[in-house]
Design a protein around this motif. Structure first.
Motif, PDB file in Angstrom:
ATOM      1  N   LEU A 122       2.132   2.497  20.752  1.00  0.00           N
ATOM      2  CA  LEU A 122       2.264   2.792  19.376  1.00  0.00           C
ATOM      3  C   LEU A 122       3.439   1.890  18.856  1.00  0.00           C
ATOM      4  CD1 LEU A 122       2.269   6.675  19.287  1.00  0.00           C
ATOM      5  CD2 LEU A 122       0.366   4.863  18.952  1.00  0.00           C
ATOM      6  N   ILE A 123       3.149   1.478  17.651  1.00  0.00           N
ATOM      7  CA  ILE A 123       3.987   0.479  16.903  1.00  0.00           C
ATOM      8  C   ILE A 123       5.202   1.284  16.586  1.00  0.00           C
ATOM      9  CG2 ILE A 123       4.258  -1.285  14.884  1.00  0.00           C
ATOM     10  CD1 ILE A 123       2.240  -2.170  17.375  1.00  0.00           C
ATOM     11  N   ALA A 124       6.508   0.722  16.496  1.00  0.00           N
ATOM     12  CA  ALA A 124       7.749   1.535  15.863  1.00  0.00           C
ATOM     13  C   ALA A 124       7.586   1.247  14.359  1.00  0.00           C
ATOM     14  CB  ALA A 124       8.978   0.570  16.655  1.00  0.00           C
ATOM     15  N   TYR A 125       8.049   2.151  13.914  1.00  0.00           N
ATOM     16  CA  TYR A 125       8.460   2.135  12.569  1.00  0.00           C
ATOM     17  C   TYR A 125       9.055   1.143  11.947  1.00  0.00           C
ATOM     18  CZ  TYR A 125      10.799   3.447   8.130  1.00  0.00           C
ATOM     19  OH  TYR A 125      11.138   3.610   6.695  1.00  0.00           O
ATOM     20  N   GLN A 126      10.151   0.295  12.462  1.00  0.00           N
ATOM     21  CA  GLN A 126      11.197  -0.743  12.114  1.00  0.00           C
ATOM     22  C   GLN A 126      10.085  -1.854  11.783  1.00  0.00           C
ATOM     23  OE1 GLN A 126      13.863   0.222  11.018  1.00  0.00           O
ATOM     24  NE2 GLN A 126      14.472   1.977  12.384  1.00  0.00           N
ATOM     25  N   LEU A 127       9.240  -2.188  12.679  1.00  0.00           N
ATOM     26  CA  LEU A 127       8.469  -3.243  12.776  1.00  0.00           C
ATOM     27  C   LEU A 127       7.448  -3.241  11.435  1.00  0.00           C
ATOM     28  CD1 LEU A 127       7.545  -6.241  13.598  1.00  0.00           C
ATOM     29  CD2 LEU A 127       5.950  -5.171  15.253  1.00  0.00           C
ATOM     30  N   ALA A 128       6.744  -1.972  11.370  1.00  0.00           N
ATOM     31  CA  ALA A 128       5.601  -1.664  10.685  1.00  0.00           C
ATOM     32  C   ALA A 128       5.968  -1.553   9.267  1.00  0.00           C
ATOM     33  CB  ALA A 128       4.957  -0.234  10.930  1.00  0.00           C
ATOM     34  N   VAL A 129       7.201  -1.134   9.004  1.00  0.00           N
ATOM     35  CA  VAL A 129       7.547  -1.188   7.593  1.00  0.00           C
ATOM     36  C   VAL A 129       8.080  -2.353   6.898  1.00  0.00           C
ATOM     37  CG1 VAL A 129      10.087  -0.537   7.979  1.00  0.00           C
ATOM     38  CG2 VAL A 129       8.801   0.705   5.802  1.00  0.00           C
ATOM     39  N   VAL A 130       8.730  -3.263   7.642  1.00  0.00           N
ATOM     40  CA  VAL A 130       8.820  -4.402   7.157  1.00  0.00           C
ATOM     41  C   VAL A 130       7.557  -5.362   6.956  1.00  0.00           C
ATOM     42  CG1 VAL A 130       9.831  -6.564   7.925  1.00  0.00           C
ATOM     43  CG2 VAL A 130      11.229  -4.707   8.314  1.00  0.00           C
ATOM     44  N   LEU A 131       6.898  -5.447   7.917  1.00  0.00           N
ATOM     45  CA  LEU A 131       5.457  -6.129   7.585  1.00  0.00           C
ATOM     46  C   LEU A 131       4.636  -5.500   6.469  1.00  0.00           C
ATOM     47  CD1 LEU A 131       4.476  -6.658  11.287  1.00  0.00           C
ATOM     48  CD2 LEU A 131       5.288  -8.186   9.832  1.00  0.00           C
ATOM     49  N   ASP A 132       4.638  -4.338   6.392  1.00  0.00           N
ATOM     50  CA  ASP A 132       3.663  -3.734   5.358  1.00  0.00           C
ATOM     51  C   ASP A 132       4.325  -3.730   3.876  1.00  0.00           C
ATOM     52  OD1 ASP A 132       1.808  -2.918   7.349  1.00  0.00           O
ATOM     53  OD2 ASP A 132       2.465  -0.968   7.249  1.00  0.00           O
ATOM     54  N   ASP A 133       5.703  -3.650   3.896  1.00  0.00           N
ATOM     55  CA  ASP A 133       6.315  -3.888   2.628  1.00  0.00           C
ATOM     56  C   ASP A 133       6.068  -5.240   1.966  1.00  0.00           C
ATOM     57  OD1 ASP A 133       7.264  -1.365   2.257  1.00  0.00           O
ATOM     58  OD2 ASP A 133       9.211  -1.655   2.804  1.00  0.00           O
ATOM     59  N   ALA A 134       6.055  -6.240   3.034  1.00  0.00           N
ATOM     60  CA  ALA A 134       5.962  -7.563   2.649  1.00  0.00           C
ATOM     61  C   ALA A 134       4.514  -7.784   2.297  1.00  0.00           C
ATOM     62  CB  ALA A 134       6.506  -8.499   3.925  1.00  0.00           C
ATOM     63  N   TRP A 135       3.783  -7.529   3.026  1.00  0.00           N
ATOM     64  CA  TRP A 135       2.342  -7.501   2.704  1.00  0.00           C
ATOM     65  C   TRP A 135       1.956  -7.132   1.353  1.00  0.00           C
ATOM     66  CZ3 TRP A 135      -2.610  -4.820   2.928  1.00  0.00           C
ATOM     67  CH2 TRP A 135      -3.461  -5.861   2.906  1.00  0.00           C
ATOM     68  N   GLN A 136       2.414  -5.892   1.105  1.00  0.00           N
ATOM     69  CA  GLN A 136       2.186  -5.580  -0.297  1.00  0.00           C
ATOM     70  C   GLN A 136       3.002  -5.833  -1.490  1.00  0.00           C
ATOM     71  OE1 GLN A 136       2.207  -1.045   1.028  1.00  0.00           O
ATOM     72  NE2 GLN A 136       0.276  -1.144   0.162  1.00  0.00           N
ATOM     73  N   GLY A 137       3.836  -6.701  -1.258  1.00  0.00           N
ATOM     74  CA  GLY A 137       4.821  -7.451  -2.196  1.00  0.00           C
ATOM     75  C   GLY A 137       5.595  -6.381  -2.633  1.00  0.00           C
ATOM     76  N   VAL A 138       6.183  -5.399  -1.824  1.00  0.00           N
ATOM     77  CA  VAL A 138       7.174  -4.474  -2.456  1.00  0.00           C
ATOM     78  C   VAL A 138       8.332  -5.159  -2.896  1.00  0.00           C
ATOM     79  CG1 VAL A 138       8.505  -2.418  -1.761  1.00  0.00           C
ATOM     80  CG2 VAL A 138       5.974  -2.542  -0.986  1.00  0.00           C
ATOM     81  N   THR A 139       9.002  -4.920  -3.921  1.00  0.00           N
ATOM     82  CA  THR A 139      10.210  -5.651  -4.220  1.00  0.00           C
ATOM     83  C   THR A 139      11.239  -4.481  -4.433  1.00  0.00           C
ATOM     84  OG1 THR A 139      10.046  -4.948  -6.670  1.00  0.00           O
ATOM     85  CG2 THR A 139       9.129  -7.048  -6.053  1.00  0.00           C
ATOM     86  N   ASP A 140      11.139  -3.036  -4.320  1.00  0.00           N
ATOM     87  CA  ASP A 140      12.183  -1.992  -4.291  1.00  0.00           C
ATOM     88  C   ASP A 140      11.694  -1.040  -3.505  1.00  0.00           C
ATOM     89  OD1 ASP A 140      14.106  -2.552  -6.967  1.00  0.00           O
ATOM     90  OD2 ASP A 140      12.181  -3.587  -6.980  1.00  0.00           O
ATOM     91  N   VAL A 141      12.576  -0.637  -2.619  1.00  0.00           N
ATOM     92  CA  VAL A 141      12.362   0.400  -1.722  1.00  0.00           C
ATOM     93  C   VAL A 141      13.231   1.553  -1.996  1.00  0.00           C
ATOM     94  CG1 VAL A 141      12.536   1.329   0.811  1.00  0.00           C
ATOM     95  CG2 VAL A 141      11.672  -0.940   0.242  1.00  0.00           C
ATOM     96  N   VAL A 142      12.691   2.635  -2.324  1.00  0.00           N
ATOM     97  CA  VAL A 142      13.490   3.940  -2.936  1.00  0.00           C
ATOM     98  C   VAL A 142      12.915   4.980  -1.579  1.00  0.00           C
ATOM     99  CG1 VAL A 142      13.721   5.677  -4.430  1.00  0.00           C
ATOM    100  CG2 VAL A 142      13.345   3.104  -5.266  1.00  0.00           C
ATOM    101  N   ARG A 143      14.062   5.542  -1.001  1.00  0.00           N
ATOM    102  CA  ARG A 143      13.908   6.674   0.179  1.00  0.00           C
ATOM    103  C   ARG A 143      14.915   7.314   0.418  1.00  0.00           C
ATOM    104  NH1 ARG A 143      13.071   1.660   4.835  1.00  0.00           N
ATOM    105  NH2 ARG A 143      15.292   0.968   4.977  1.00  0.00           N
ATOM    106  N   GLY A 144      14.909   8.052   1.523  1.00  0.00           N
ATOM    107  CA  GLY A 144      16.078   9.011   1.702  1.00  0.00           C
ATOM    108  C   GLY A 144      17.394   8.405   2.350  1.00  0.00           C
TER     109      GLY A 144
END
Length: 301
Positions: free
Chosen positions: A175-197
């Motif tokens: 299973l892929i770890a959160y740290q890697l997946a979130v970085v790749l997906d935010d970049a792939w989707q062009g996310v400029t701003d991350v709002v989270r807890g």
């Protein structure tokens, strides 16, 4: 693919990325609401991403329930919902690249071997040269600190070598770890701003490091205060926090706005969810969000 499918960077792209291990609760609502308002107030896009990379923890029917709850609460997202379970080729390509460059390695350590090290990986497998078969993959971290300026919490700094150690990017079970997946997906989707807890505040330096290694842009970050229940636990799925109910949409949206430091007018009492969101976008002020990392649930009632 390690880059965004968009050829032109957008002014603001935000996202809400729930995990289908349970239903949405009040803490989820605060994260969804803040990310939505921050994006819409900036005239930007708001994406929905399902972080469904851990099938054993996924609750049957949770994905559909999350989507329906967001719709009942008046949220509208741009484009199709992305599922992380459809992105394994991208994750595997990034891991292969990091292994080829000597930045990652196989780790066969068991949980028992790591007991007593207080979450800091001691480096047992760093230079062992283990086979990739039946092993986790860890990323080598540098002996340096990473810092960033959070829009609410202010300056945050963490020394990866002394405070984190080499961290897992793929588990032994594949299973892929959160740290890697979130970085790749935010970049792939062009996310400029991350709002989270704020529970993810100390994950951010690891993500900054991954962005650096993979040549990805760094988004802006805003970490929201967590809601703490009377027993001291974070409001969340693990502690049986009550799921959001459709008939409570309007009062809970108003309560969430107050938790975010906003000041909804009394005329919104009894208003429809869409009307509340329309007002909230027009009056959104991220500068009013409490800087404290936690808020007691009792204060919000």
């Amino acid at each position: 693919m390690l880059c965004s499918p968009s050829s032109q960077p957008e002014r603001y792209v935000g996202r809400f990325a729930p995990t289908p291990s349970g239903y949405l609760h009040f803490g989820s609502l605060i994260a969804a609401l803040a990310s939505y308002l921050d994006a819409r107030a900036a005239g930007g896009r708001w994406l929905l991403r399902m972080e469904d990379l851990d099938p054993p923890r996924e609750m049957p029917g949770a994905q559909q329930a999350i989507v329906e709850t967001l719709q009942r609460y008046g949220f509208e997202w741009d484009g199709e919902m992305l599922r992380q379970s459809e992105r394994h080729d991208a994750y595997d390509a990034a891991i292969e690249r990091l292994l080829d460059e000597g930045l990652a390695y196989a780790c066969t350590c068991s949980r028992k071997q790591l007991e007593g090290h207080h979450g800091l990986y001691p480096g047992f497998c760093r230079d062992a040269g283990h086979s990739l078969r039946d092993a986790a993959i860890r990323l080598r971290v540098p002996d340096r600190a990473y810092a960033f300026s959070d829009r609410v919490q202010g300056e945050f700094r963490q020394h990866l070598g002394r405070e984190v150690g080499d961290f897992v990017i793929r588990r032994r079970d594949g299973l892929i770890a959160y740290q890697l997946a979130v970085v790749l997906d935010d970049a792939w989707q062009g996310v400029t701003d991350v709002v989270r807890g704020a529970d993810l505040l100390d994950s951010t330096p690891r993500q900054l490091y991954l962005q650096e290694l993979l040549g990805l842009s760094q988004p802006r970050y805003l970490h929201l205060p967590l809601i703490i229940q009377p027993d001291g636990h974070k409001l969340g799925k693990r502690y049986r926090s009550p799921p959001l109910q459709p008939h409570e949409a309007s009062p809970l949206l108003l309560r969430a706005l107050r938790a975010l430091g906003q000041r909804p007018v009394t005329e919104l009492d009894g208003a429809l969810p869409a009307e509340i969101l329309h007002w909230a976008v027009a009056h959104w002020d991220a500068g009013l969000i409490p800087r404290t990392p936690t808020l007691a649930e009792a204060q919000l009632r």
